[in-house]
Design a protein around this motif. Sequence first.
Motif, PDB file in Angstrom:
ATOM      1  N   ASN A   1      -1.770  43.881   1.716  1.00 33.22           N
ATOM      2  CA  ASN A   1      -1.676  44.568   0.436  1.00 33.22           C
ATOM      3  C   ASN A   1      -1.984  43.494  -0.605  1.00 33.22           C
TER       4      ASN A   1
ATOM      5  N   GLY B   1      -0.926  37.670   2.437  1.00 31.34           N
ATOM      6  CA  GLY B   1      -0.253  37.882   1.147  1.00 31.34           C
ATOM      7  C   GLY B   1       1.085  38.557   1.389  1.00 31.34           C
TER       8      GLY B   1
ATOM      9  N   ALA C   1       0.850  38.054  -7.684  1.00 35.94           N
ATOM     10  CA  ALA C   1       0.924  39.163  -6.724  1.00 35.94           C
ATOM     11  C   ALA C   1       0.184  40.399  -7.230  1.00 35.94           C
TER      12      ALA C   1
ATOM     13  N   ASP D   1       0.943  33.236   2.710  1.00 36.52           N
ATOM     14  CA  ASP D   1       0.957  33.439   1.268  1.00 36.52           C
ATOM     15  C   ASP D   1       0.638  32.091   0.642  1.00 36.52           C
TER      16      ASP D   1
ATOM     17  N   ASP E   1      -4.268  29.345   1.202  1.00 34.99           N
ATOM     18  CA  ASP E   1      -4.967  29.922   0.054  1.00 34.99           C
ATOM     19  C   ASP E   1      -6.186  30.662   0.611  1.00 34.99           C
TER      20      ASP E   1
HETATM   21  C1  LIG Z   1       0.471  42.639  -3.904  1.00 41.36           C
HETATM   22  S1  LIG Z   1       1.444  41.287  -3.255  1.00 41.36           S
HETATM   23  C2  LIG Z   1       1.906  41.961  -1.684  1.00 41.36           C
HETATM   24  C3  LIG Z   1       3.242  41.511  -1.165  1.00 41.36           C
HETATM   25  C4  LIG Z   1       3.740  42.282   0.080  1.00 41.36           C
HETATM   26  N1  LIG Z   1       2.796  42.155   1.182  1.00 41.36           N
HETATM   27  C5  LIG Z   1       3.964  43.743  -0.245  1.00 41.36           C
HETATM   28  O1  LIG Z   1       3.157  44.584   0.197  1.00 41.36           O
HETATM   29  O2  LIG Z   1       4.940  44.077  -0.935  1.00 41.36           O
HETATM   30  C6  LIG Z   1       0.156  40.132  -2.882  1.00 41.36           C
HETATM   31  C7  LIG Z   1       0.586  38.774  -2.329  1.00 41.36           C
HETATM   32  O3  LIG Z   1      -0.593  37.970  -2.165  1.00 41.36           O
HETATM   33  C8  LIG Z   1      -0.282  36.620  -2.458  1.00 41.36           C
HETATM   34  N2  LIG Z   1      -1.500  35.890  -2.828  1.00 41.36           N
HETATM   35  C9  LIG Z   1      -2.135  35.889  -4.011  1.00 41.36           C
HETATM   36  N3  LIG Z   1      -3.201  35.054  -3.980  1.00 41.36           N
HETATM   37  C10 LIG Z   1      -3.225  34.509  -2.722  1.00 41.36           C
HETATM   38  C11 LIG Z   1      -4.087  33.560  -2.078  1.00 41.36           C
HETATM   39  N4  LIG Z   1      -5.102  32.980  -2.735  1.00 41.36           N
HETATM   40  N5  LIG Z   1      -3.840  33.243  -0.784  1.00 41.36           N
HETATM   41  C12 LIG Z   1      -2.770  33.799  -0.132  1.00 41.36           C
HETATM   42  N6  LIG Z   1      -1.919  34.687  -0.703  1.00 41.36           N
HETATM   43  C13 LIG Z   1      -2.146  35.044  -1.982  1.00 41.36           C
HETATM   44  C14 LIG Z   1       0.714  36.734  -3.605  1.00 41.36           C
HETATM   45  O4  LIG Z   1       1.483  35.550  -3.745  1.00 41.36           O
HETATM   46  C15 LIG Z   1       1.532  37.975  -3.208  1.00 41.36           C
HETATM   47  O5  LIG Z   1       2.689  37.597  -2.503  1.00 41.36           O
END
Ligand SMILES: C[S@@+](CC[C@H](N)C(=O)[O-])C[C@H]1O[C@@H](n2cnc3c(N)ncnc32)[C@H](O)[C@@H]1O
Length: 272
Positions: A180, A116, A204, A139, A165
């Motif tokens: 995170n 993510g 996110a 992501d 995903d």
């Molecule tokens: C809370 S944000 C964290 C972003 C960054 N790592 C930070 O700490 O600022 C969570 C991230 O998880 C991604 N995400 C959400 N669902 C997901 C999935 N099913 N598979 C992969 N990534 C996912 C979102 O697109 C987002 O960019």
Amino acid sequence: MLARAREFLSRKDLPEARLEAELLVAHALGLDRLHLFLALDRPVVAAEVDRARELLVRRARREPVAYLTGKREFYGRAFEVDPRVLIPRPETELLIDLAREWHGGREEPTRVLDFGTGSGCLAVTAALELSASQVLAVDVSDGALSLAAANAARLGAQVEFLRADGPEGLSGRFDLVLSNPPYVTRAESAALAPEVREHEPALALFAPEGDPDHWLRRLVRFAAERLEEGGRLFCELGASQAERAADVAESAGLGALLHDDPAGIPRVLESW
Ligand SMILES: C[S@@+](CC[C@H](N)C(=O)[O-])C[C@H]1O[C@@H](n2cnc3c(N)ncnc32)[C@H](O)[C@@H]1O
């Protein structure tokens, strides 16, 4: 111009009106905050006043300053941000402190997963701070991946980016898993600041199926299967999750330790 900007933002009840006025006026003039103060006697042209006015009006509508200026600092480096990604938070830097401590400058190759990745703040910082690291950042959002790749290129970090995903379909094993993940529930969304609720990407912020532990459980399971001997999972937690996090890890057969952020709030689960 600065005085009027401060006054305008204070009237809109923005608690950081002074700082934000400086950042936004500086941005409208194409300067950083330091150079703004070195140029206080510089005449401004109408186009600059218009630019500043537009930024201030958008800020009064609670658009986050980082989206208006297009950048936010993380671990001492400037990351580009826009509404496709979460704005990096200072408390997330704890994941990097813990990863550095665990890594201890080891020389053998270290396979790192950032699940993510968003703006790429964790992946890029890990690649730059941990010697001999091979970082994979994933992501599900194409917009996040393209911004994160641009941040890696600009900051000179070697990171592999992949759209996925969930972590389960990834191949191989990892020495370090950083994440995170989204952990806010819809029920908690009313308590979020409008800057967050109305402007940061829902993907996110919000945990799937209203379950704040959704990603914690999946990441712990993933770690139990895919961490190398001596490897670590460092996973950021929401305020309500800390009391359950150690149980989640222990019931998957992993060791667990909670780490507080600088505000004294348990913020990161370390598991092995
Ligand atoms: C809370 S944000 C964290 C972003 C960054 N790592 C930070 O700490 O600022 C969570 C991230 O998880 C991604 N995400 C959400 N669902 C997901 C999935 N099913 N598979 C992969 N990534 C996912 C979102 O697109 C987002 O960019």
